[in-house]
Design a protein around this motif. Structure first.
Motif, PDB file in Angstrom:
ATOM      1  N   SER A   3       6.292  61.638 -25.497  1.00 40.01           N
ATOM      2  CA  SER A   3       6.497  61.814 -26.932  1.00 40.01           C
ATOM      3  C   SER A   3       7.756  61.056 -27.353  1.00 40.01           C
ATOM      4  O   SER A   3       8.601  60.716 -26.517  1.00 40.01           O
ATOM      5  N   VAL A   4       7.879  60.827 -28.634  1.00 36.28           N
ATOM      6  CA  VAL A   4       9.082  60.169 -29.163  1.00 36.28           C
ATOM      7  C   VAL A   4      10.314  61.016 -28.843  1.00 36.28           C
ATOM      8  O   VAL A   4      11.364  60.488 -28.464  1.00 36.28           O
ATOM      9  N   ALA A   5      10.186  62.330 -28.963  1.00 33.98           N
ATOM     10  CA  ALA A   5      11.316  63.221 -28.657  1.00 33.98           C
ATOM     11  C   ALA A   5      11.710  63.114 -27.189  1.00 33.98           C
ATOM     12  O   ALA A   5      12.911  63.079 -26.864  1.00 33.98           O
ATOM     13  N   GLU A   6      10.728  63.070 -26.284  1.00 35.80           N
ATOM     14  CA  GLU A   6      11.044  62.928 -24.855  1.00 35.80           C
ATOM     15  C   GLU A   6      11.759  61.614 -24.587  1.00 35.80           C
ATOM     16  O   GLU A   6      12.747  61.579 -23.850  1.00 35.80           O
ATOM     17  N   ARG A  40      10.903  50.463 -37.722  1.00 38.10           N
ATOM     18  CA  ARG A  40      11.653  51.318 -38.657  1.00 38.10           C
ATOM     19  C   ARG A  40      11.532  52.789 -38.270  1.00 38.10           C
ATOM     20  O   ARG A  40      12.509  53.538 -38.343  1.00 38.10           O
ATOM     21  N   PHE A  41      10.343  53.203 -37.819  1.00 35.28           N
ATOM     22  CA  PHE A  41      10.130  54.587 -37.384  1.00 35.28           C
ATOM     23  C   PHE A  41      11.015  54.898 -36.174  1.00 35.28           C
ATOM     24  O   PHE A  41      11.696  55.929 -36.141  1.00 35.28           O
ATOM     25  N   TYR A  42      11.020  54.018 -35.177  1.00 37.19           N
ATOM     26  CA  TYR A  42      11.853  54.248 -33.994  1.00 37.19           C
ATOM     27  C   TYR A  42      13.330  54.275 -34.355  1.00 37.19           C
ATOM     28  O   TYR A  42      14.105  55.040 -33.791  1.00 37.19           O
ATOM     29  N   GLU A  43      13.717  53.451 -35.313  1.00 32.79           N
ATOM     30  CA  GLU A  43      15.108  53.470 -35.766  1.00 32.79           C
ATOM     31  C   GLU A  43      15.426  54.796 -36.455  1.00 32.79           C
ATOM     32  O   GLU A  43      16.469  55.412 -36.197  1.00 32.79           O
ATOM     33  N   LYS A  44      14.522  55.263 -37.298  1.00 33.38           N
ATOM     34  CA  LYS A  44      14.714  56.546 -37.996  1.00 33.38           C
ATOM     35  C   LYS A  44      14.835  57.695 -37.001  1.00 33.38           C
ATOM     36  O   LYS A  44      15.614  58.626 -37.208  1.00 33.38           O
ATOM     37  N   LYS A  45      14.093  57.610 -35.888  1.00 41.68           N
ATOM     38  CA  LYS A  45      14.113  58.666 -34.865  1.00 41.68           C
ATOM     39  C   LYS A  45      15.270  58.502 -33.881  1.00 41.68           C
ATOM     40  O   LYS A  45      15.436  59.314 -32.973  1.00 41.68           O
ATOM     41  N   GLY A  46      16.059  57.449 -34.035  1.00 45.24           N
ATOM     42  CA  GLY A  46      17.236  57.262 -33.196  1.00 45.24           C
ATOM     43  C   GLY A  46      16.975  56.543 -31.885  1.00 45.24           C
ATOM     44  O   GLY A  46      17.862  56.505 -31.021  1.00 45.24           O
ATOM     45  N   LEU A  47      15.803  55.954 -31.708  1.00 42.91           N
ATOM     46  CA  LEU A  47      15.502  55.239 -30.472  1.00 42.91           C
ATOM     47  C   LEU A  47      16.030  53.817 -30.489  1.00 42.91           C
ATOM     48  O   LEU A  47      16.232  53.215 -29.436  1.00 42.91           O
ATOM     49  N   LEU A  48      16.256  53.282 -31.679  1.00 45.95           N
ATOM     50  CA  LEU A  48      16.780  51.928 -31.872  1.00 45.95           C
ATOM     51  C   LEU A  48      17.884  51.965 -32.901  1.00 45.95           C
ATOM     52  O   LEU A  48      17.944  52.892 -33.708  1.00 45.95           O
ATOM     53  N   SER A  49      18.666  50.912 -32.896  1.00 40.92           N
ATOM     54  CA  SER A  49      19.601  50.752 -34.004  1.00 40.92           C
ATOM     55  C   SER A  49      19.650  49.278 -34.364  1.00 40.92           C
ATOM     56  O   SER A  49      19.677  48.416 -33.494  1.00 40.92           O
ATOM     57  N   SER A  50      19.613  49.034 -35.653  1.00 42.83           N
ATOM     58  CA  SER A  50      19.716  47.650 -36.108  1.00 42.83           C
ATOM     59  C   SER A  50      21.187  47.280 -36.153  1.00 42.83           C
ATOM     60  O   SER A  50      22.065  48.135 -36.175  1.00 42.83           O
ATOM     61  N   GLU A  60      18.723  42.312 -27.034  1.00 43.14           N
ATOM     62  CA  GLU A  60      18.491  43.357 -26.036  1.00 43.14           C
ATOM     63  C   GLU A  60      17.524  44.435 -26.524  1.00 43.14           C
ATOM     64  O   GLU A  60      16.988  45.210 -25.736  1.00 43.14           O
ATOM     65  N   VAL A  61      17.296  44.476 -27.845  1.00 40.18           N
ATOM     66  CA  VAL A  61      16.373  45.475 -28.388  1.00 40.18           C
ATOM     67  C   VAL A  61      14.982  45.293 -27.789  1.00 40.18           C
ATOM     68  O   VAL A  61      14.228  46.263 -27.661  1.00 40.18           O
ATOM     69  N   LEU A  62      14.643  44.076 -27.386  1.00 42.38           N
ATOM     70  CA  LEU A  62      13.321  43.826 -26.811  1.00 42.38           C
ATOM     71  C   LEU A  62      13.140  44.582 -25.494  1.00 42.38           C
ATOM     72  O   LEU A  62      12.048  45.066 -25.199  1.00 42.38           O
ATOM     73  N   HIS A  63      14.202  44.715 -24.715  1.00 34.11           N
ATOM     74  CA  HIS A  63      14.130  45.482 -23.466  1.00 34.11           C
ATOM     75  C   HIS A  63      13.919  46.964 -23.765  1.00 34.11           C
ATOM     76  O   HIS A  63      13.115  47.635 -23.109  1.00 34.11           O
ATOM     77  N   ARG A  64      14.632  47.452 -24.744  1.00 35.40           N
ATOM     78  CA  ARG A  64      14.474  48.860 -25.122  1.00 35.40           C
ATOM     79  C   ARG A  64      13.070  49.113 -25.647  1.00 35.40           C
ATOM     80  O   ARG A  64      12.453  50.124 -25.334  1.00 35.40           O
ATOM     81  N   LEU A  65      12.552  48.194 -26.440  1.00 31.58           N
ATOM     82  CA  LEU A  65      11.194  48.350 -26.966  1.00 31.58           C
ATOM     83  C   LEU A  65      10.150  48.292 -25.857  1.00 31.58           C
ATOM     84  O   LEU A  65       9.134  48.996 -25.923  1.00 31.58           O
ATOM     85  N   ALA A  66      10.389  47.483 -24.841  1.00 28.55           N
ATOM     86  CA  ALA A  66       9.472  47.443 -23.701  1.00 28.55           C
ATOM     87  C   ALA A  66       9.448  48.803 -23.009  1.00 28.55           C
ATOM     88  O   ALA A  66       8.376  49.315 -22.655  1.00 28.55           O
ATOM     89  N   LEU A  96      19.164  59.063 -23.894  1.00 22.44           N
ATOM     90  CA  LEU A  96      20.541  59.576 -23.984  1.00 22.44           C
ATOM     91  C   LEU A  96      21.011  60.253 -22.701  1.00 22.44           C
ATOM     92  O   LEU A  96      22.169  60.640 -22.599  1.00 22.44           O
ATOM     93  N   ALA A  97      20.129  60.419 -21.724  1.00 21.73           N
ATOM     94  CA  ALA A  97      20.444  61.182 -20.512  1.00 21.73           C
ATOM     95  C   ALA A  97      21.550  60.532 -19.692  1.00 21.73           C
ATOM     96  O   ALA A  97      21.624  59.314 -19.570  1.00 21.73           O
ATOM     97  N   MET A  98      22.387  61.385 -19.134  1.00 20.54           N
ATOM     98  CA  MET A  98      23.453  60.978 -18.226  1.00 20.54           C
ATOM     99  C   MET A  98      23.163  61.603 -16.860  1.00 20.54           C
ATOM    100  O   MET A  98      22.396  62.564 -16.761  1.00 20.54           O
ATOM    101  N   PRO A  99      23.800  61.091 -15.811  1.00 25.61           N
ATOM    102  CA  PRO A  99      23.524  61.618 -14.469  1.00 25.61           C
ATOM    103  C   PRO A  99      23.696  63.133 -14.323  1.00 25.61           C
ATOM    104  O   PRO A  99      22.979  63.757 -13.558  1.00 25.61           O
ATOM    105  N   GLY A 100      24.589  63.743 -15.044  1.00 24.17           N
ATOM    106  CA  GLY A 100      24.817  65.181 -14.919  1.00 24.17           C
ATOM    107  C   GLY A 100      23.904  66.037 -15.779  1.00 24.17           C
ATOM    108  O   GLY A 100      24.008  67.260 -15.774  1.00 24.17           O
TER     109      GLY A 100
END
Length: 124
Positions: free
Chosen positions: A59-62, A19-29, A42-48, A68-72
């Motif tokens: 950090s969670v922010a990092e 729930r914390f990671y979802e609140k911080k935008g790292l996951l979405s249900s 696929e959420v399991l891969h992201r959590l890994a 969200l990073a893109m090649p540019g």
């Protein structure tokens, strides 16, 4: 679909962490099954990735910026390079520690930490 309890069990993380990671935008249900959040498998891969990065000192922010990073995105790519260099230093330090502990586990020098070989192995 996996409910939050199953994701928690498979990932080894507490539901509160999810729930914390979802609140911080790292996951979405994907929605809810009754009162429980549900996720795509696929959420399991992201959590890994998140768990590995957290154990590596990110950090969670990092992590959020990296996800969200893109090649540019040169600023984030530069941060990734700096973090990679810091991890290389950590890995070298941990290897020295591991090797010195391996030596100490069979060493007969008294005291163990005064062993010249032990000291040599710890030196940068």
């Amino acid at each position: 679909m996996l409910d939050i309890a199953e994701v928690a069990q498979r990932s080894g993380l507490a539901p509160s962490a999810l729930r914390f990671y979802e609140k911080k935008g790292l996951l979405s249900s994907n929605g809810r099954n009754g009162l429980r959040r549900t996720y795509e498998p696929e959420v399991l891969h992201r959590l890994a990735l998140i768990s590995c990065a957290r154990r590596a000192g990110f950090s969670v922010a990092e992590i959020g910026r990296f996800l969200l990073a893109m090649p540019g995105d040169t600023a984030v790519q530069q941060q990734m390079a700096v973090k990679a260099a810091a991890l290389d230093e950590d890995i070298a330090r941990l290897r020295r520690m591991r090797d010195s502990l391996d030596h100490a586990s069979t060493c007969t020098h008294e005291p163990l930490v005064e062993c010249p070989e032990f000291k040599r192995m710890l030196a940068p």
